[in-house]
Scaffold this motif. Structure first.
Motif, PDB file in Angstrom:
ATOM      1  N   ARG A 298      85.440  51.951  46.429  1.00 41.59           N
ATOM      2  CA  ARG A 298      86.496  52.869  46.853  1.00 41.59           C
ATOM      3  C   ARG A 298      86.342  53.238  48.325  1.00 41.59           C
ATOM      4  O   ARG A 298      85.228  53.463  48.809  1.00 41.59           O
ATOM      5  N   LEU A 299      87.451  53.291  49.043  1.00 44.50           N
ATOM      6  CA  LEU A 299      87.427  53.653  50.461  1.00 44.50           C
ATOM      7  C   LEU A 299      86.828  55.042  50.637  1.00 44.50           C
ATOM      8  O   LEU A 299      87.255  55.998  49.979  1.00 44.50           O
ATOM      9  N   ALA A 300      85.827  55.141  51.504  1.00 43.30           N
ATOM     10  CA  ALA A 300      85.177  56.408  51.878  1.00 43.30           C
ATOM     11  C   ALA A 300      84.451  57.100  50.725  1.00 43.30           C
ATOM     12  O   ALA A 300      84.135  58.282  50.809  1.00 43.30           O
TER      13      ALA A 300
ATOM     14  N   ASP B  56      81.088  58.052  52.049  1.00 43.84           N
ATOM     15  CA  ASP B  56      81.210  59.238  52.910  1.00 43.84           C
ATOM     16  C   ASP B  56      81.332  60.502  52.074  1.00 43.84           C
ATOM     17  O   ASP B  56      80.751  61.544  52.389  1.00 43.84           O
ATOM     18  N   GLN B  57      82.103  60.401  50.985  1.00 40.60           N
ATOM     19  CA  GLN B  57      82.327  61.567  50.125  1.00 40.60           C
ATOM     20  C   GLN B  57      80.997  62.090  49.587  1.00 40.60           C
ATOM     21  O   GLN B  57      80.689  63.279  49.679  1.00 40.60           O
TER      22      GLN B  57
ATOM     23  N   ILE C 145      78.731  63.546  52.369  1.00 39.12           N
ATOM     24  CA  ILE C 145      79.127  64.901  52.768  1.00 39.12           C
ATOM     25  C   ILE C 145      78.707  65.933  51.721  1.00 39.12           C
ATOM     26  O   ILE C 145      78.184  67.007  52.046  1.00 39.12           O
ATOM     27  N   LEU C 146      78.898  65.617  50.444  1.00 41.93           N
ATOM     28  CA  LEU C 146      78.506  66.552  49.379  1.00 41.93           C
ATOM     29  C   LEU C 146      77.001  66.775  49.400  1.00 41.93           C
ATOM     30  O   LEU C 146      76.520  67.897  49.223  1.00 41.93           O
TER      31      LEU C 146
END
Ligand SMILES: Nc1nc2c(ncn2[C@@H]2O[C@H](COP(=O)(O)OP(=O)(O)OP(=O)(O)O)[C@@H](O)[C@H]2O)c(=O)[nH]1
Ligand SMILES: Nc1nc2c(ncn2[C@@H]2O[C@H](COP(=O)(O)OP(=O)(O)OP(=O)(O)O)[C@@H](O)[C@H]2O)c(=O)[nH]1
Ligand SMILES: [Mg+2]
Ligand SMILES: [Mg+2]
Lengths: 279, 293
Positions: B137-139, B142-143, B146-147
């Motif tokens: 999945r795109l990003a 990153d998700q 960040i969490l």
């Protein structure tokens, strides 16, 4: 009457179960079967196959087919699509797919990353923009989503683009503050120019059951919805609740999502949809 | 409400003695509609009402209760019983690390729940590591990154050029040893249970990590297919426990009863909000009231 009895009660029982298993809901499933039996009384020569075809047509007819704004002439300025819905249903992915769809029709598109809340939501839409070579209007995480929406429509107008597609954060329909935020996004878009043709699409996940009723009920209270998108129909769920929603709210289903890629978006075909439920 | 509709059935009856067969039939019909509207799967509704029919016919009505109240109490108790009455929690391995796999359909809440579980164990003083193993999945990476930053838990990210989850295993193992992590939570890409290729990928990944717990993350608003999907994951991968998410919404949550009664795996936690502290123990009594409506 003798022919009517030929279809044994198991036929209607099984039919009702197929409809229920497709998430049509127990009340509407029963109503559709009773309507069918009524129709059969007037068509005593009908075979089981005739009955299924009639039921298919009957279900397909529930879906209104109003013309979307992108099939009409737009005299000036961009057309705006706003994607809304609860968490995880596929709004961001559908925004990307719609961008690819309209671009393939030769339209110029800009995206608006108005989900300023969820981790990496802006990154996710910007990655879609990169893949499709479409600009994405965005601000910092935590920015006012209405401001991003406003900027997106403004940018589309300034650059003379055909369409602005705006993605919003997922929000459960019972969260009053989030629903108020959505109402503000809608009104800010209208304030930017009340003449702007706007379609607000509620994205529904086909795996959702009867809670779709509450979602549609609450979302339409705070913003005028113009259509639905039904995603994840490549899974085993049939999304039959859409039939009940069509009956009750008369909203067209504009597109269906059938996968995770940019090309996995199809215009809604009520006949095919009804057939996939019954076969 | 269901109570109101059942009161309506018994209001018309004046006979004394136990619950009559016809009143029970009418009751079961109303109950069936209520449970289906709550998204309990059809097969489970049938089984449930059959078992109830046997118990209700001829049953004497207790003093101080109306027949409707008695039946609702019967239904409530049976649902609570099926939902399971012990506190499920994530079992720790006899020696570290305890590896936990998060799996489920697209958008069910796996990434968010991975971080919630990480915070839960960090708060208990455990050394926790998150693994960003959704490379599709795109990003998604990153998700989770960040969490992880939000809660102060390190996240293993794919190295440059790594595109397949199995190619991360070696570097994850290395990180675990170097950091002496006790709990390792592996976030995976959403997938359909009918996607053979992706189910094989997940099975392969499971054999490489050998997790202590494979948790199925399920959106509580799931409809009739909840059973087929969860059974698919259980048969292909093996489910050790289930987490239901988005219970802060207004869904009745019948999928919880369906999945619990069919695959019979413990419900470990529920997700009750988007913020990372919104992870709660599962309380059968609350869920039962919610499903009955
Ligand atoms: N199989 C399948 N997966 C889909 C479809 N549409 C979206 N998805 C997947 O569903 C997941 C969630 O999609 P998103 O686009 O992030 O959903 P969202 O509504 O924007 O989520 P939030 O912004 O967090 O509320 C992703 O893994 C998508 O790839 C579809 O039609 N079929
Ligand atoms: N309100 C609420 N939202 C939740 C909950 N759990 C997750 N979400 C939201 O649901 C959406 C999807 O969550 P994700 O964690 O991205 O789901 P996922 O299963 O990892 O999605 P994929 O990786 O695309 O399959 C996000 O908007 C989350 O914030 C919950 O318990 N309550
Ligand atoms: Mg999104
Ligand atoms: Mg994820």
């Amino acid at each position: 009457d003798a022919l009517f009895r030929k279809k044994d009660p198991a036929f209607y029982h099984d039919l009702e179960e197929v409809l229920i298993s497709a998430d049509i809901g127990p009340v509407v499933a029963q109503q559709l079967v009773l309507d069918l039996q009524e129709w059969e009384k007037n068509h005593p020569e009908a075979t089981a196959e005739d009955s299924l075809s009639h039921l298919e047509a009957r279900m397909a007819q529930e879906f209104p087919s109003s013309q979307p704004i992108w099939e009409k002439e737009s005299p000036h300025g961009p057309q705006v699509l706003l994607l809304v819905g609860v968490n995880g249903v596929g709004k961001t992915t559908t925004t990307g797919k719609l961008a690819a769809y309209f671009k393939s029709q030769g339209r110029t598109v800009i995206l608006g990353a108005a989900d300023t809340f969820r981790a990496a939501a802006i990154d996710q839409l910007r990655r879609w923009g990169e893949q499709l070579e479409i600009p994405v209007v965005h601000q910092k995480p935590g920015a006012d989503p209405a401001s991003v929406a406003f900027d997106t429509v403004r940018a589309a107008r300034a650059r003379k683009l055909d369409m602005a597609l705006i993605d919003t954060a997922g929000r459960l329909q019972n969260k009053h503050n989030l629903m108020a935020e959505l109402q503000k996004i809608g009104s800010v878009i209208r304030k930017e120019d009340p003449e702007t043709p706007v379609e607000i699409l509620l994205v529904l996940d086909a795996t959702i059951g009867q809670n779709a009723h509450s979602q549609l009920e609450e979302f339409r209270k705070i913003t005028p919805l113009s259509g639905l998108v039904l995603t994840k129909l490549d899974g085993t769920s049939k999304g039959g609740v859409a039939v009940a929603l069509a009956q009750k709210y008369r909203l067209p289903v504009r597109f269906i999502g059938v996968g995770e890629k940019a090309t996995d978006l199809l215009p809604f075909d009520p006949g095919l949809f009804a057939r996939s439920i019954l076969r | 409400s269901l109570t109101g509709r059942l009161e309506g059935i018994f209001h018309k009856l004046t006979g004394k003695g136990g619950l009559s067969e016809s009143a029970v039939e009418d009751t079961l019909r109303e109950l069936r509609v209520a449970l289906l509207e709550a998204d309990v799967s059809l097969a489970v509704v049938k089984e449930f009402t059959e078992a109830l029919r046997a118990r209700l016919v001829g049953q004497a009505v207790k003093a101080g209760l109306t027949p409707a109240q008695q039946i609702i109490t019967e239904v409530y108790k049976e649902i609570v019983h099926i939902l399971g009455d012990h506190r499920a929690n994530i079992a720790l391995a006899s020696k570290p690390p305890t590896i936990v796999f998060m799996m489920g359909l697209q958008g069910s809440g796996k990434t968010t729940t991975s971080a919630k579980i990480a915070l839960h164990f960090k708060t208990q003083g455990r050394r926790v590591l998150l693994v960003a193993s959704d490379l599709a999945r795109l990003a998604a990476v990153d998700q989770l990154r960040i969490l992880g930053e939000q809660i102060g838990v390190p996240v293993v990210l794919p190295s440059e050029g790594v595109t397949r989850p199995q190619d991360m295993v070696a570097s994850v193992r290395k990180r675990i040893l170097e950091g002496m992590y006790e709990i390792v939570i592996v976030d995976t890409a959403g997938r359909l249970s009918i996607d053979e290729e992706l189910m094989i990928e997940l099975k392969n990944l499971k054999s490489l990590y050998n997790p202590k717990e494979c948790l199925l993350v399920v959106d509580a608003m799931q409809g009739q297919e909840a059973v087929n999907v969860s059974r698919g994951f259980d048969q292909s991968i093996g489910v050790d426990g289930v987490i239901f998410t988005k219970l802060d919404g207004d869904t009745r949550g019948g999928a919880v009863l369906s999945i619990r009664s069919v695959i019979k795996k413990p419900i470990k936690f529920v997700g009750s909000g988007e913020k990372l502290d919104r992870l709660e123990p599962f309380i059968p009594e609350r869920m039962a009231s919610r499903i009955i409506g």
